[in-house]
Design an enzyme around this catalytic site. Structure first.
Site, PDB file in Angstrom:
ATOM      1  N   ARG A   1       7.003 -12.111   9.463  1.00 11.58           N
ATOM      2  CA  ARG A   1       5.676 -11.947  10.052  1.00 11.58           C
ATOM      3  C   ARG A   1       5.617 -10.728  10.977  1.00 11.58           C
ATOM      4  O   ARG A   1       4.634  -9.993  10.993  1.00 11.58           O
ATOM      5  CB  ARG A   1       5.292 -13.192  10.848  1.00 11.58           C
ATOM      6  CG  ARG A   1       4.961 -14.408  10.023  1.00 11.58           C
ATOM      7  CD  ARG A   1       4.620 -15.586  10.916  1.00 11.58           C
ATOM      8  NE  ARG A   1       4.356 -16.817  10.180  1.00 11.58           N
ATOM      9  CZ  ARG A   1       4.127 -17.985  10.744  1.00 11.58           C
ATOM     10  NH1 ARG A   1       4.140 -18.095  12.073  1.00 11.58           N
ATOM     11  NH2 ARG A   1       3.900 -19.058   9.992  1.00 11.58           N
TER      12      ARG A   1
ATOM     13  N   GLU B   1      12.704  14.234  11.066  1.00 10.64           N
ATOM     14  CA  GLU B   1      13.290  15.577  10.990  1.00 10.64           C
ATOM     15  C   GLU B   1      13.236  16.273  12.340  1.00 10.64           C
ATOM     16  O   GLU B   1      14.188  16.952  12.755  1.00 10.64           O
ATOM     17  CB  GLU B   1      12.548  16.422   9.937  1.00 10.64           C
ATOM     18  CG  GLU B   1      12.586  15.839   8.537  1.00 10.64           C
ATOM     19  CD  GLU B   1      11.387  14.960   8.230  1.00 10.64           C
ATOM     20  OE1 GLU B   1      10.981  14.906   7.057  1.00 10.64           O
ATOM     21  OE2 GLU B   1      10.849  14.327   9.165  1.00 10.64           O
TER      22      GLU B   1
ATOM     23  N   TRP C   1       9.402 -30.612   8.879  1.00 11.10           N
ATOM     24  CA  TRP C   1       9.787 -29.287   8.439  1.00 11.10           C
ATOM     25  C   TRP C   1      10.626 -29.427   7.189  1.00 11.10           C
ATOM     26  O   TRP C   1      11.635 -30.128   7.201  1.00 11.10           O
ATOM     27  CB  TRP C   1      10.557 -28.546   9.516  1.00 11.10           C
ATOM     28  CG  TRP C   1       9.762 -28.266  10.746  1.00 11.10           C
ATOM     29  CD1 TRP C   1       9.846 -28.904  11.940  1.00 11.10           C
ATOM     30  CD2 TRP C   1       8.782 -27.256  10.902  1.00 11.10           C
ATOM     31  NE1 TRP C   1       8.979 -28.370  12.848  1.00 11.10           N
ATOM     32  CE2 TRP C   1       8.305 -27.340  12.219  1.00 11.10           C
ATOM     33  CE3 TRP C   1       8.228 -26.277  10.078  1.00 11.10           C
ATOM     34  CZ2 TRP C   1       7.315 -26.492  12.726  1.00 11.10           C
ATOM     35  CZ3 TRP C   1       7.252 -25.431  10.573  1.00 11.10           C
ATOM     36  CH2 TRP C   1       6.811 -25.551  11.881  1.00 11.10           C
TER      37      TRP C   1
ATOM     38  N   CYS D   1       6.220  19.094   9.513  1.00  9.08           N
ATOM     39  CA  CYS D   1       7.635  19.397   9.732  1.00  9.08           C
ATOM     40  C   CYS D   1       8.099  20.652   9.013  1.00  9.08           C
ATOM     41  O   CYS D   1       9.063  21.299   9.433  1.00  9.08           O
ATOM     42  CB  CYS D   1       8.490  18.218   9.258  1.00  9.08           C
ATOM     43  SG  CYS D   1       8.169  16.676  10.130  1.00  9.08           S
TER      44      CYS D   1
END
Length: 369
Positions: free
Chosen positions: A187, A54, A173, A87
């Site tokens: 991550r 804001e 993999w 704010c």
């Protein structure tokens, strides 16, 4: 809700999303200021400790705020227990005539007080515009601020027949390059990455977000669950302390001399009570929450996955399905331990499915009964 309210709030949510992975423990917030049918200022919360959305939007608008409408994805703050000023007072003093907010701040220090102060200051308040989108955006913040425990994401890569590793334990993999880069992006957006000691011993992972730019504080904390303290001294999570901190959770049953050796390697050892040789996830998450960890990505292995899922502590599941088959029950499945009966199977909702290179990425929120 007017068409304009919906349109400007959509813009505020898009701005808020720019803070993804950078604002913890604060929420992601976006703000748009409109006057005379035109946007005169906008902003988002960039990092914890920086100006709130804001305030950024009001600064961008300059001296044109009298009579304007402020769109914000979260109720403006009104408490002093933080690094930046509240704010609400600034908004009232600015001459802004109307506030449109997506949702109430679940923080007990705010939770409607900001709205009440704004109305007492002569500001018209409209709330609940795009509330579901705003809550989904800040699911991590909402859980942490209301429970003081981190939001838990379980991430796994597997073959189409549900296997995470071949019978020899090799998993590199299963997924493709695009999936691995996406996992590193995950991550970079969480506070901590968690694996069991079995994964450390078999895969010797780094658990860093090295394929992408790290988040606001560098790489996430690496959390190892190791009840009997069997983490090898030469494991990468031990020897690369300069890359990212490593915390090992262990039990009172673990050898004290092993604790001392690992501590000399700058590994943080957290000792929890033993329950049948294990630690409870409730105790682990409480300890992480007490240390300011708002989000955890569980990456393995099967034992940790099984216990976490059955304990009901997982909030979101992300699976990378590779177009491969390992063709047998001697390969390693996603979760070990006793399965649940079909009526008690965990249900995922709000699913998203997308191609990730050659793989398929499935993501869903765990339904709560």
């Amino acid at each position: 809700m007017s068409i304009d309210d919906s349109r400007y709030m959509k813009r505020a949510i898009a701005l808020a999303r720019k803070g993804l992975g950078k604002t913890s423990p604060n929420p992601m917030v976006g703000a748009v200021i409109v006057k005379g049918g035109a946007i005169i200022g906008e902003g988002y919360h960039r990092t914890a400790g920086s100006a709130h959305a804001e305030v950024v939007a009001m600064q961008a608008a300059g001296g044109q705020l009298a009579g304007a409408t402020l769109y914000t994805t979260l109720e403006p703050c009104c408490h002093l227990d933080k690094k930046t000023p509240p704010c609400v007072a600034s908004i009232i003093q600015s001459g802004i005539r109307r506030i449109v907010a997506a949702m109430t701040d679940p923080n007990p220090k705010v939770s409607g007080r900001g709205f009440r102060k704004l109305m007492a200051g002569g500001v018209q308040v409209t709330k609940g515009i795009a509330q579901d989108e705003a809550k989904a955006l800040n699911a991590i913040y909402i859980k942490y601020i209301t429970t003081r425990k981190p939001y838990v994401i379980l991430k796994a890569a597997m073959t189409l027949d549900g296997k995470m590793a071949a019978k020899d334990g090799v998993s590199r993999w299963i997924s493709g390059d695009d999936s691995r880069r996406d996992a590193h992006r995950l991550r970079a957006r969480v506070d901590a990455v968690m694996v069991g000691v079995g994964t450390v011993k078999v895969d010797d992972p780094l658990l860093t977000a090295r394929l992408v730019r790290p988040g606001r504080l560098g790489y996430p904390i690496r959390v190892i669950l190791d009840p009997h303290l069997k983490t090898p001294i030469d494991a990468k999570v031990v020897t690369t302390g300069s890359d990212a901190p490593t915390w090992i959770f262990t039990t009172t049953d673990s050898p004290i001399h092993r604790r001392r050796v690992l501590e000399r390697k700058n590994v943080r050892i957290i000792v929890l009570p033993s329950k049948k040789g294990r630690m409870t996830f409730d105790a682990i998450l409480s300890e992480l929450g007490d240390n300011g960890i708002t989000s955890v990505l569980i990456e393995g292995g099967g034992t940790t996955f099984g216990v976490a899922l059955r304990a009901g502590i997982v909030d979101r599941v992300i699976l990378y399905l590779a177009p491969k088959l390992l063709c047998g029950d001697d390969a390693y499945g996603m979760a070990t331990g006793a399965s649940v009966l079909l009526p008690h199977a965990l249900q995922l909702h709000h699913l998203t499915v997308k191609r990730m290179g050659v793989d398929i990425r499935v993501e869903g929120e765990v339904a709560r009964s």
